[in-house]
Write a protein that holds these residues in place. Structure first.
Motif, PDB file in Angstrom:
ATOM      1  N   THR A  81       0.828  -1.201   0.000  1.00 45.96           N
ATOM      2  CA  THR A  81       0.000   0.000   0.000  1.00 45.96           C
ATOM      3  C   THR A  81       0.863   1.252   0.000  1.00 45.96           C
ATOM      4  N   VAL A  82       1.923   1.245   0.797  1.00 49.13           N
ATOM      5  CA  VAL A  82       2.838   2.394   0.833  1.00 49.13           C
ATOM      6  C   VAL A  82       3.476   2.601  -0.543  1.00 49.13           C
ATOM      7  N   ALA A  83       3.867   1.519  -1.203  1.00 48.89           N
ATOM      8  CA  ALA A  83       4.447   1.630  -2.547  1.00 48.89           C
ATOM      9  C   ALA A  83       3.425   2.203  -3.528  1.00 48.89           C
ATOM     10  N   HIS A  84       2.178   1.760  -3.412  1.00 44.14           N
ATOM     11  CA  HIS A  84       1.110   2.278  -4.286  1.00 44.14           C
ATOM     12  C   HIS A  84       0.897   3.774  -4.042  1.00 44.14           C
ATOM     13  N   VAL A  85       0.848   4.169  -2.781  1.00 41.44           N
ATOM     14  CA  VAL A  85       0.657   5.583  -2.437  1.00 41.44           C
ATOM     15  C   VAL A  85       1.832   6.418  -2.944  1.00 41.44           C
ATOM     16  N   ALA A  86       3.051   5.900  -2.807  1.00 37.09           N
ATOM     17  CA  ALA A  86       4.231   6.630  -3.284  1.00 37.09           C
ATOM     18  C   ALA A  86       4.179   6.807  -4.800  1.00 37.09           C
ATOM     19  N   ALA A  87       3.753   5.775  -5.524  1.00 35.33           N
ATOM     20  CA  ALA A  87       3.637   5.881  -6.980  1.00 35.33           C
ATOM     21  C   ALA A  87       2.580   6.919  -7.357  1.00 35.33           C
ATOM     22  N   GLU A  88       1.458   6.929  -6.649  1.00 40.18           N
ATOM     23  CA  GLU A  88       0.414   7.927  -6.910  1.00 40.18           C
ATOM     24  C   GLU A  88       0.935   9.333  -6.621  1.00 40.18           C
ATOM     25  N   ARG A  89       1.644   9.480  -5.503  1.00 42.74           N
ATOM     26  CA  ARG A  89       2.215  10.786  -5.140  1.00 42.74           C
ATOM     27  C   ARG A  89       3.166  11.272  -6.226  1.00 42.74           C
ATOM     28  N   ASP A  90       4.017  10.376  -6.719  1.00 41.62           N
ATOM     29  CA  ASP A  90       4.969  10.754  -7.762  1.00 41.62           C
ATOM     30  C   ASP A  90       4.249  11.150  -9.054  1.00 41.62           C
ATOM     31  N   ALA A  91       3.201  10.404  -9.405  1.00 39.51           N
ATOM     32  CA  ALA A  91       2.437  10.726 -10.615  1.00 39.51           C
ATOM     33  C   ALA A  91       1.746  12.083 -10.471  1.00 39.51           C
ATOM     34  N   LEU A  92       1.158  12.319  -9.301  1.00 44.02           N
ATOM     35  CA  LEU A  92       0.510  13.610  -9.073  1.00 44.02           C
ATOM     36  C   LEU A  92       1.524  14.750  -9.072  1.00 44.02           C
ATOM     37  N   GLY A  93       2.705  14.501  -8.523  1.00 43.77           N
ATOM     38  CA  GLY A  93       3.765  15.516  -8.539  1.00 43.77           C
ATOM     39  C   GLY A  93       4.183  15.857  -9.954  1.00 43.77           C
ATOM     40  N   GLY A  94       4.292  14.841 -10.808  1.00 44.82           N
ATOM     41  CA  GLY A  94       4.642  15.082 -12.210  1.00 44.82           C
ATOM     42  C   GLY A  94       3.572  15.883 -12.932  1.00 44.82           C
ATOM     43  N   ALA A  95       2.317  15.544 -12.658  1.00 41.36           N
ATOM     44  CA  ALA A  95       1.212  16.291 -13.280  1.00 41.36           C
ATOM     45  C   ALA A  95       1.197  17.738 -12.798  1.00 41.36           C
TER      46      ALA A  95
END
Length: 126
Positions: A81-95
């Motif tokens: 779950t932490v890995a999933h949240v980190a990936a989402e955070r990174d994607a949102l940061g890129g956007a």
């Protein structure tokens, strides 16, 4: 082996109930994370942490094999779950970075393109 006294059975039932509730909350947290409902996931995580603290407090002599197995499963699911949240955070940061750089890109394009054709009032474009 000798039969357990009634209080021991009650303790086993209480631990089993706590483990089941912790697993149910974990599944609900994962659902909220998958849906992008961060506040909902955080609220459920607070509830789960309270149950985990209760579980550990009721087991001063140490956890039995089932409880240790469930905690190992929870740790693996938590890491996923932490890995999933980190990936989402990174994607949102890129956007967000892309959105923040858009005005500068438009200005740079406008400067490079130079002035466009001018249309005089009352005239038509060809």
């Amino acid at each position: 082996s000798s039969p357990r006294p009634p209080t021991a059975w009650a303790e086993v039932a209480a631990v089993t109930d706590l483990l089941d509730r912790i697993l149910a909350l974990t599944a609900a947290i994962e659902g909220h994370v998958d849906a992008g409902d961060w506040p909902g996931a955080a609220a459920l995580d607070r509830d789960r942490r309270a149950l985990l603290a209760e579980l550990l407090a009721t087991q001063p002599q140490g956890l039995d094999a089932r409880a240790r197995g469930v905690l190992e499963e929870l740790l693996a699911r938590h890491r996923a779950t932490v890995a999933h949240v980190a990936a989402e955070r990174d994607a949102l940061g890129g956007a967000l970075r892309a959105l923040n750089s858009a005005p500068a890109a438009v200005q740079a394009y406008s400067r490079a393109a130079g002035p466009g054709p001018r249309v005089l009032a009352g005239s038509e474009l060809p």
